[in-house]
Write a protein that holds these residues in place. Structure first.
Motif, PDB file in Angstrom:
ATOM      1  N   MET A   1       0.834  -1.206   0.000  1.00  0.00           N
ATOM      2  CA  MET A   1       0.000   0.000   0.000  1.00  0.00           C
ATOM      3  C   MET A   1       0.869   1.255   0.000  1.00  0.00           C
ATOM      4  SD  MET A   1      -2.938  -1.056   2.738  1.00  0.00           S
ATOM      5  CE  MET A   1      -3.549   0.613   2.734  1.00  0.00           C
ATOM      6  N   ARG A   2       0.492   2.205  -0.851  1.00  0.00           N
ATOM      7  CA  ARG A   2       1.290   3.432  -0.916  1.00  0.00           C
ATOM      8  C   ARG A   2       1.217   4.222   0.382  1.00  0.00           C
ATOM      9  NH1 ARG A   2       1.181   6.628  -6.689  1.00  0.00           N
ATOM     10  NH2 ARG A   2       2.544   5.185  -7.817  1.00  0.00           N
ATOM     11  N   ALA A   3       0.046   4.235   1.039  1.00  0.00           N
ATOM     12  CA  ALA A   3      -0.081   4.999   2.277  1.00  0.00           C
ATOM     13  C   ALA A   3       0.845   4.461   3.358  1.00  0.00           C
ATOM     14  CB  ALA A   3      -1.532   4.984   2.753  1.00  0.00           C
ATOM     15  N   LEU A   4       0.983   3.143   3.443  1.00  0.00           N
ATOM     16  CA  LEU A   4       1.898   2.544   4.416  1.00  0.00           C
ATOM     17  C   LEU A   4       3.339   2.925   4.092  1.00  0.00           C
ATOM     18  CD1 LEU A   4       2.389   0.717   6.831  1.00  0.00           C
ATOM     19  CD2 LEU A   4       2.417  -1.244   5.252  1.00  0.00           C
ATOM     20  N   GLU A   5       3.686   2.906   2.815  1.00  0.00           N
ATOM     21  CA  GLU A   5       5.021   3.334   2.408  1.00  0.00           C
ATOM     22  C   GLU A   5       5.277   4.779   2.823  1.00  0.00           C
ATOM     23  OE1 GLU A   5       7.600   3.698  -1.758  1.00  0.00           O
ATOM     24  OE2 GLU A   5       5.423   3.964  -1.763  1.00  0.00           O
ATOM     25  N   VAL A   6       4.292   5.637   2.603  1.00  0.00           N
ATOM     26  CA  VAL A   6       4.420   7.039   2.991  1.00  0.00           C
ATOM     27  C   VAL A   6       4.624   7.158   4.495  1.00  0.00           C
ATOM     28  CG1 VAL A   6       3.158   9.227   3.182  1.00  0.00           C
ATOM     29  CG2 VAL A   6       3.136   7.953   1.020  1.00  0.00           C
ATOM     30  N   PHE A   7       3.840   6.398   5.277  1.00  0.00           N
ATOM     31  CA  PHE A   7       3.961   6.468   6.738  1.00  0.00           C
ATOM     32  C   PHE A   7       5.348   6.053   7.197  1.00  0.00           C
ATOM     33  CE2 PHE A   7       3.757   4.338  10.875  1.00  0.00           C
ATOM     34  CZ  PHE A   7       3.305   5.388  11.663  1.00  0.00           C
ATOM     35  N   VAL A   8       5.874   4.973   6.664  1.00  0.00           N
ATOM     36  CA  VAL A   8       7.188   4.484   7.092  1.00  0.00           C
ATOM     37  C   VAL A   8       8.278   5.511   6.764  1.00  0.00           C
ATOM     38  CG1 VAL A   8       8.941   2.727   6.678  1.00  0.00           C
ATOM     39  CG2 VAL A   8       6.559   2.053   6.954  1.00  0.00           C
ATOM     40  N   VAL A   9       8.221   6.075   5.579  1.00  0.00           N
ATOM     41  CA  VAL A   9       9.234   7.059   5.188  1.00  0.00           C
ATOM     42  C   VAL A   9       9.154   8.292   6.084  1.00  0.00           C
ATOM     43  CG1 VAL A   9       9.978   8.614   3.352  1.00  0.00           C
ATOM     44  CG2 VAL A   9       9.346   6.261   2.810  1.00  0.00           C
ATOM     45  N   PHE A  10       7.956   8.783   6.340  1.00  0.00           N
ATOM     46  CA  PHE A  10       7.822   9.987   7.149  1.00  0.00           C
ATOM     47  C   PHE A  10       8.095   9.727   8.627  1.00  0.00           C
ATOM     48  CE2 PHE A  10       5.881  12.012   3.474  1.00  0.00           C
ATOM     49  CZ  PHE A  10       6.283  13.329   3.635  1.00  0.00           C
TER      50      PHE A  10
END
Length: 386
Positions: A1-10
């Motif tokens: 999921m892109r949202a999970l990827e975004v959360f991990v990076v941020f």
């Protein structure tokens, strides 16, 4: 999921991004333009211009927009939570520690934190002046705003001064170079954008009416008003939050201690409001921390999402860039006034305090030490020698 990827990076950025909003924007560029290619250089520059034009936390607004463009609304929420969570937790813990200490007015570490705040804000003023005050007109705007706000420090005067700077910039300053219009497709329609802007306006109109009803509404009003009115990034929120919290909810000493701590943790400086919400005694610390965090960030995030659909066209207009140049000069003046009061007047009591402040400033500038290291060093020296 892109949202999970975004959360991990941020989340990783929230744990490691020391140095304030300007440094955060540098970390974002390295991560999202150079490393991951989520945005082009031109698109990232457009987001930065919008974040500088709008009131609110510039680095958090930029990160929120990156998440929105990458993964829609789930990505926007993931970006904000990931970047904000570490510092919010740390600032809540610090507030609970201050509450356990009780009367912190004479504590040496507190004196050290207040002295460190003088050096950090002085560095911010110097850096912003060199970047944003580049001619005589902008110098006149900056010094004029500083002179006005030293004698009339209220939020109304602050907003009026920045509006005047925008008008002067629009009429007098040369148009900014470059073109807008580089953003990818924005997952927010113009109709939805107008709805978000209307919601932001309704929030700011309703909260002052609700503030007398209960302490929680008053906390939300104080933090949201500060988040909605501040131009220029994290440090400029200091006088706005002081007006809302001191002496109504906490003492000046507790206020300045939190500001020093906010400079020692990674992530957005606006989580200073998380500390203020947790440190007050009107509602429970956890509820206060949540109200402080949501209140200070929500207006700026609503504004970013609401304006984003219109920004590509607007940012290409020379008049908008000229007005922004005037506002930026006024922001430097606002911060210069804040450096005098409450930072210097509340932090420097005598020669030893001033000597430590000058040493801290030298460490930040000539020594290139990170702000968190200088703040911790000042707290330790304050406990030992002040």
């Amino acid at each position: 999921m892109r949202a999970l990827e975004v959360f991990v990076v941020f989340l990783r950025l929230g744990l490691t991004s020391f140095g304030g909003p300007v440094a955060h924007l540098g970390y974002f560029r390295a991560e999202f333009v150079a490393r991951r290619a989520w945005l082009t250089e031109e698109a990232y520059a457009d987001l930065l211009a919008l974040a500088q034009f709008l009131p609110g936390p510039a680095s958090s607004q930029t990160g929120f927009a990156v998440g929105l463009l990458r993964a829609g609304w789930p990505g926007a929420l993931a970006a904000w939570v990931g970047f904000t969570l570490p510092s919010a937790v740390l600032m809540t813990a610090f507030a609970l520690g201050v509450a356990r200490v009780g009367d912190v007015g004479a504590a040496g570490w507190l004196t050290g934190l207040k002295v460190a705040a003088v050096a950090v804000v002085a560095q911010a003023v110097a850096g912003m002046w060199s970047t944003l005050v580049t001619d005589r007109v902008r110098a006149a705007l900056a010094l004029g705003v500083a002179a006005l706000l030293v004698v009339a420090p209220g939020a109304g005067w602050q907003v009026g001064a920045l509006v005047a700077c925008a008008l002067v910039g629009w009429r007098v300053l040369p148009a900014g170079s470059g073109r807008g219009g580089h953003l990818p497709a924005v997952p927010v329609s113009r109709t939805a954008g107008l709805g978000l802007l209307s919601a932001c306006g309704a929030l700011l109109l309703a909260l002052p009416l609700l503030a007398p009803v209960a302490p929680g509404w008053a906390l939300l009003d104080a933090t949201s008003r500060a988040g909605a009115l501040v131009f220029g990034g994290g440090h400029v929120v200091l006088p706005l939050l002081e007006a809302g919290f001191v002496p109504h909810f906490l003492t000046h000493e507790t206020f300045i201690a939190g500001y020093g701590a906010a400079n020692a943790v990674p992530g957005p400086l606006f989580t200073f409001a998380t500390y203020l919400g947790a440190a007050q005694n009107a509602v429970s610390p956890v509820a206060g921390a949540l109200l402080g965090t949501v209140g200070v960030f929500l207006p700026g995030l609503l504004l970013m999402a609401g304006v984003l659909p219109f920004w590509s066209a607007l940012s290409a207009l020379p008049a908008a860039r000229s007005a922004l140049a005037g506002v930026n000069a006024g922001v430097v003046g606002l911060l210069l006034a804040a450096l005098y009061s409450p930072v210097f007047t509340g932090g420097i009591r005598g020669p030893r305090d001033l000597a430590l402040a000058l040493t801290a400033y030298a460490a930040l500038t000539a020594g290139r030490m990170p702000a968190w290291g200088v703040v911790l060093g000042c707290a330790l020296l304050g406990q030992l020698v002040l």
